[in-house]
Enzyme design. Structure first.
Site, PDB file in Angstrom:
ATOM      1  N   HIS A  86     -12.233  -8.183  -3.150  1.00 35.38           N
ATOM      2  CA  HIS A  86     -13.171  -7.591  -2.188  1.00 35.38           C
ATOM      3  C   HIS A  86     -14.022  -6.519  -2.844  1.00 35.38           C
ATOM      4  O   HIS A  86     -13.639  -5.932  -3.857  1.00 35.38           O
ATOM      5  CB  HIS A  86     -12.400  -6.977  -1.015  1.00 35.38           C
ATOM      6  CG  HIS A  86     -13.246  -6.685   0.169  1.00 35.38           C
ATOM      7  ND1 HIS A  86     -13.113  -5.533   0.905  1.00 35.38           N
ATOM      8  CD2 HIS A  86     -14.258  -7.390   0.750  1.00 35.38           C
ATOM      9  CE1 HIS A  86     -13.987  -5.549   1.901  1.00 35.38           C
ATOM     10  NE2 HIS A  86     -14.698  -6.660   1.834  1.00 35.38           N
ATOM     11  N   ASP A  97       0.861  -1.190   0.000  1.00 38.89           N
ATOM     12  CA  ASP A  97       0.000   0.000   0.000  1.00 38.89           C
ATOM     13  C   ASP A  97       0.892   1.234   0.000  1.00 38.89           C
ATOM     14  O   ASP A  97       1.964   1.224   0.601  1.00 38.89           O
ATOM     15  CB  ASP A  97      -0.894   0.005   1.253  1.00 38.89           C
ATOM     16  CG  ASP A  97      -2.110   0.909   1.133  1.00 38.89           C
ATOM     17  OD1 ASP A  97      -1.936   2.094   0.783  1.00 38.89           O
ATOM     18  OD2 ASP A  97      -3.222   0.441   1.393  1.00 38.89           O
ATOM     19  N   HIS A 100     -10.502   1.632  -5.840  1.00 38.88           N
ATOM     20  CA  HIS A 100     -11.720   1.117  -6.447  1.00 38.88           C
ATOM     21  C   HIS A 100     -12.177   1.903  -7.665  1.00 38.88           C
ATOM     22  O   HIS A 100     -13.308   1.707  -8.130  1.00 38.88           O
ATOM     23  CB  HIS A 100     -12.840   1.062  -5.409  1.00 38.88           C
ATOM     24  CG  HIS A 100     -12.673  -0.055  -4.418  1.00 38.88           C
ATOM     25  ND1 HIS A 100     -11.497  -0.749  -4.284  1.00 38.88           N
ATOM     26  CD2 HIS A 100     -13.538  -0.603  -3.521  1.00 38.88           C
ATOM     27  CE1 HIS A 100     -11.628  -1.667  -3.342  1.00 38.88           C
ATOM     28  NE2 HIS A 100     -12.860  -1.604  -2.859  1.00 38.88           N
ATOM     29  N   GLY A 146      -4.097   6.657   1.114  1.00 37.60           N
ATOM     30  CA  GLY A 146      -5.544   6.550   0.983  1.00 37.60           C
ATOM     31  C   GLY A 146      -5.993   6.404  -0.451  1.00 37.60           C
ATOM     32  O   GLY A 146      -5.410   7.000  -1.361  1.00 37.60           O
ATOM     33  N   ASP A 192      -7.682  -5.540  -2.805  1.00 41.31           N
ATOM     34  CA  ASP A 192      -8.571  -4.631  -2.086  1.00 41.31           C
ATOM     35  C   ASP A 192      -7.968  -3.230  -2.081  1.00 41.31           C
ATOM     36  O   ASP A 192      -7.964  -2.540  -1.064  1.00 41.31           O
ATOM     37  CB  ASP A 192      -8.805  -5.124  -0.658  1.00 41.31           C
ATOM     38  CG  ASP A 192      -9.975  -4.418   0.021  1.00 41.31           C
ATOM     39  OD1 ASP A 192     -10.830  -3.861  -0.686  1.00 41.31           O
ATOM     40  OD2 ASP A 192     -10.030  -4.433   1.267  1.00 41.31           O
TER      41      ASP A 192
END
Length: 205
Positions: free
Chosen positions: A164, A66, A139, A70, A136
C-alpha cells in the site's frame, strides 16, 4: 463484498480508499481455502475488515500484526496524527482498543486474529506459510524495508504480495513503499494489478 461489512469498513478510522479496499477484498477472496492472510500494519482495523470479508468468502484466516503505538507519521506534530487515539493515561498512541471495537462491531473475530508486537520481531519466529501478505506498516525507509525482510520469506510459492501507498512520483507521497515494490520485483515477484496506490504482486520464484 458483504454490504454490511463494506459499510463498516468504509466508516472505520483509517486511510484505505474504497476502491483500494475493494481490490484488497478481491485479492483476499482468491486465497485458497484454509490459507493464511497476513496484514502488517493494522491501525484501527479499516483494511482488516476488507481482508476479513474476503477471507470469510474464501474459507481463509487473517492474522494482523501491529504494535499499536502508531507509525512515525501518526505521532504528535505529524500530518496524520489523530489526538483521539492517544491514551490519556500514558500520553502515547494506542490503537488497540479501537481495533477491538472495529472487529467486535463487524463480528469478524472468527476469522481475524490480532497479534500485538513489532512486525520484525514477530516475523523472526513466524513459521506458517502465508498465502497473501499485505504490507502497510511504517513508511520510513528503515521500517518499510524491515517489514518486507521479516515477512517476504514466509510468502508461499504462487502467493500474493500487496503493498500500500506506492507512489513512484515523490511529489505524490513517500518513497519507501515504492522502493519495497522495486525490491520485490527484483526478488521473484511479478506485478498483477494496480488500484490507486495499492499494488498486487504474485510470487513466481
Amino acid at each position: 463484498m458483504d454490504t454490511a461489512l463494506r459499510e463498516l469498513a468504509e466508516a472505520a478510522t483509517g486511510f484505505m480508499p474504497p476502491d483500494e479496499g475493494a481490490a484488497l477484498h478481491r485479492a483476499a477472496a482468491q486465497v485458497p481455502a484454509g490459507g493464511l492472510i497476513c496484514e502488517v500494519g493494522t491501525y484501527c482495523g479499516k483494511s482488516t475488515l476488507y481482508l476479513a470479508a474476503g477471507a470469510r468468502a474464501a474459507g481463509a484466516t487473517v492474522v494482523t500484526v501491529d504494535h499499536h503505538r502508531g507509525s512515525e507519521e501518526n505521532q504528535p506534530g505529524w500530518e496524520y496524527h489523530d489526538s483521539s487515539l492517544v491514551d490519556p493515561r500514558t500520553g502515547r498512541m494506542d490503537t488497540l482498543p479501537h481495533l477491538r471495537r472495529t472487529l467486535e462491531n463487524a463480528q469478524v473475530e472468527d476469522v481475524v486474529t490480532a497479534v500485538v508486537g513489532r512486525s520484525e520481531q514477530v516475523g523472526r519466529w513466524w513459521s506458517t506459510p502465508v498465502a497473501l501478505l499485505f504490507l502497510d506498516g511504517g513508511h520510513t525507509e528503515a521500517q518499510a524495508q524491515a517489514d518486507y525482510e521479516a515477512w517476504v520469506g514466509h510468502v508461499m510459492p504462487g502467493g500474493a504480495l500487496l503493498i500500500h501507498d506506492v507512489f513512484p512520483d515523490p511529489a505524490d507521497g513517500g518513497q519507501a513503499p515504492y522502493h519495497v515494490l522495486l525490491r520485490a520485483l527484483a526478488e521473484g515477484f511479478e506485478e498483477q494489478s494496480r488500484t490507486g496506490s495499492l499494488r498486487t504482486l504474485r510470487r513466481v520464484l
